[in-house]
Design a protein around this motif. Structure first.
Motif, short mmCIF file in Angstrom:
data_model
loop_
_atom_site.label_atom_id
_atom_site.label_comp_id
_atom_site.label_asym_id
_atom_site.label_seq_id
_atom_site.Cartn_x
_atom_site.Cartn_y
_atom_site.Cartn_z
N LEU A 18 5.54 -24.03 -35.48
CA LEU A 18 5.81 -22.69 -36.42
C LEU A 18 5.79 -21.32 -35.24
CD1 LEU A 18 7.25 -23.58 -40.17
CD2 LEU A 18 9.75 -23.44 -37.56
N ARG A 19 6.38 -20.21 -35.90
CA ARG A 19 5.79 -19.37 -34.93
C ARG A 19 6.26 -18.05 -36.11
NH1 ARG A 19 6.59 -14.83 -29.92
NH2 ARG A 19 8.43 -14.54 -30.84
N LEU A 20 5.18 -17.21 -37.05
CA LEU A 20 5.62 -16.36 -37.89
C LEU A 20 5.58 -14.77 -37.24
CD1 LEU A 20 3.72 -17.99 -40.91
CD2 LEU A 20 5.89 -18.41 -40.24
N SER A 21 7.41 -14.27 -37.57
CA SER A 21 7.25 -13.03 -37.28
C SER A 21 6.42 -11.67 -38.73
CB SER A 21 8.17 -13.39 -36.54
OG SER A 21 8.07 -13.32 -35.37
N CYS A 22 6.13 -11.02 -38.42
CA CYS A 22 5.58 -9.85 -38.74
C CYS A 22 6.01 -8.79 -38.72
CB CYS A 22 4.31 -9.88 -39.82
SG CYS A 22 3.94 -8.59 -41.06
N ALA A 23 7.45 -7.70 -39.30
CA ALA A 23 7.62 -6.51 -38.63
C ALA A 23 7.27 -6.18 -38.85
CB ALA A 23 9.67 -6.19 -38.27
N ALA A 24 6.45 -4.72 -39.18
CA ALA A 24 5.84 -3.46 -39.86
C ALA A 24 7.14 -2.27 -39.53
CB ALA A 24 4.90 -3.06 -39.44
N THR A 78 5.09 -5.49 -34.63
CA THR A 78 4.85 -6.72 -35.12
C THR A 78 3.63 -7.41 -34.24
OG1 THR A 78 7.63 -6.87 -34.31
CG2 THR A 78 6.43 -9.00 -34.73
N VAL A 79 3.03 -8.13 -35.64
CA VAL A 79 2.22 -9.04 -35.09
C VAL A 79 2.42 -10.91 -35.66
CG1 VAL A 79 2.00 -8.98 -38.16
CG2 VAL A 79 -0.45 -10.07 -35.96
N TYR A 80 2.31 -11.51 -35.25
CA TYR A 80 2.53 -12.73 -35.36
C TYR A 80 1.76 -13.97 -35.74
CZ TYR A 80 6.09 -10.73 -31.91
OH TYR A 80 6.89 -9.60 -31.19
N LEU A 81 2.22 -15.78 -35.75
CA LEU A 81 1.54 -16.12 -35.43
C LEU A 81 1.47 -17.38 -35.04
CD1 LEU A 81 -1.07 -16.87 -37.43
CD2 LEU A 81 0.10 -17.76 -39.40
N GLN A 82 1.44 -18.00 -34.46
CA GLN A 82 1.78 -19.29 -33.79
C GLN A 82 0.76 -20.36 -34.10
OE1 GLN A 82 4.37 -20.24 -31.55
NE2 GLN A 82 3.84 -22.32 -31.51
N MET A 83 1.79 -21.43 -34.76
CA MET A 83 1.03 -22.32 -35.73
C MET A 83 1.29 -23.73 -34.97
SD MET A 83 1.69 -20.82 -39.58
CE MET A 83 3.30 -21.11 -39.70
N ASN A 84 0.58 -24.44 -34.59
CA ASN A 84 0.79 -25.65 -33.64
C ASN A 84 0.00 -26.40 -35.23
OD1 ASN A 84 2.31 -24.11 -32.01
ND2 ASN A 84 0.03 -23.98 -31.08
N SER A 85 0.19 -28.00 -34.67
CA SER A 85 -0.77 -28.89 -35.52
C SER A 85 -0.51 -28.66 -36.56
CB SER A 85 -1.57 -29.02 -34.78
OG SER A 85 -1.47 -29.70 -33.65
N LEU A 86 0.84 -28.47 -37.11
CA LEU A 86 0.86 -28.37 -38.58
C LEU A 86 1.01 -30.01 -39.71
CD1 LEU A 86 3.65 -26.30 -38.65
CD2 LEU A 86 1.47 -25.48 -39.44
N LYS A 87 0.15 -29.26 -40.67
CA LYS A 87 -0.40 -30.34 -41.52
C LYS A 87 0.24 -29.90 -43.45
CE LYS A 87 -5.31 -30.43 -39.38
NZ LYS A 87 -6.78 -30.72 -39.70
N PRO A 88 0.11 -31.07 -43.69
CA PRO A 88 1.08 -31.07 -45.08
C PRO A 88 0.62 -29.73 -45.95
CG PRO A 88 1.22 -32.94 -44.72
CD PRO A 88 0.53 -32.39 -43.57
N GLU A 89 -1.23 -29.97 -46.25
CA GLU A 89 -1.49 -28.21 -46.43
C GLU A 89 -1.63 -27.62 -46.08
OE1 GLU A 89 -2.62 -31.21 -44.71
OE2 GLU A 89 -5.05 -31.66 -43.71
N ASP A 90 -0.95 -27.29 -45.06
CA ASP A 90 -0.51 -26.16 -44.73
C ASP A 90 0.79 -25.38 -45.15
OD1 ASP A 90 -1.01 -27.02 -41.96
OD2 ASP A 90 -2.76 -25.51 -42.48
N THR A 91 1.28 -25.86 -45.99
CA THR A 91 2.41 -25.63 -46.78
C THR A 91 1.77 -24.48 -48.15
OG1 THR A 91 3.88 -28.34 -47.05
CG2 THR A 91 4.17 -26.66 -48.68
N ALA A 92 2.66 -23.52 -48.15
CA ALA A 92 2.44 -22.47 -48.75
C ALA A 92 3.93 -21.20 -48.62
CB ALA A 92 0.95 -21.72 -47.88
#
Length: 126
Positions: A18-24, A78-92
């Motif tokens: 997933l890729r998260l974005s944060c627009a300021a 904008t700041v981004y967070l690219q999240m790869n190889s996600l695990k169930p423990e990343d749920t939040a």
């Protein structure tokens, strides 16, 4: 008034991305470090990643190092967070935040961050 709006969360299977974005809003963005934090149900909010005001430095929690990448586009506020190889423990719920110090290096402590977004839910199924 600074406003931060996160987007890009959702439901993904383990191993996915997933890729998260944060627009300021506001001129504050370009001169301040930004961070991503997360909070799982029943747990404390924890640091995930941070990036300096000019993208010169980044810092990651050990739990996400090598899987997540933080970046920013100051022209787009904008700041981004690219999240790869996600695990169930990343749920939040994932939050972006603006450091309160002008042109600081990326910092881990929650206390250093002055403005926060409302968060976006990330759910990783096993």
């Amino acid at each position: 008034q600074v406003q931060l709006v996160e987007s890009g969360g959702g439901l993904v299977q383990a191993g996915g991305s997933l890729r998260l974005s944060c627009a300021a809003s506001g001129r504050i963005f370009n001169n301040y470090a930004m961070g991503w934090f997360r909070q799982a149900p029943g747990k404390e909010r924890e640091f995930v990643a941070a990036i300096s005001w000019n993208s010169g430095s980044t810092y990651y929690a050990d739990s996400v190092k090598g899987r997540f990448t933080i970046s920013r586009d100051n022209a787009k506020n904008t700041v981004y967070l690219q999240m790869n190889s996600l695990k169930p423990e990343d749920t939040a719920v994932y939050y972006c935040a603006v450091d309160g110090a002008l042109r600081s290096q990326p910092r881990v402590g929650i206390v250093f961050y002055k403005y926060w977004g409302q968060g976006t839910q990330v759910t990783v199924s096993s």
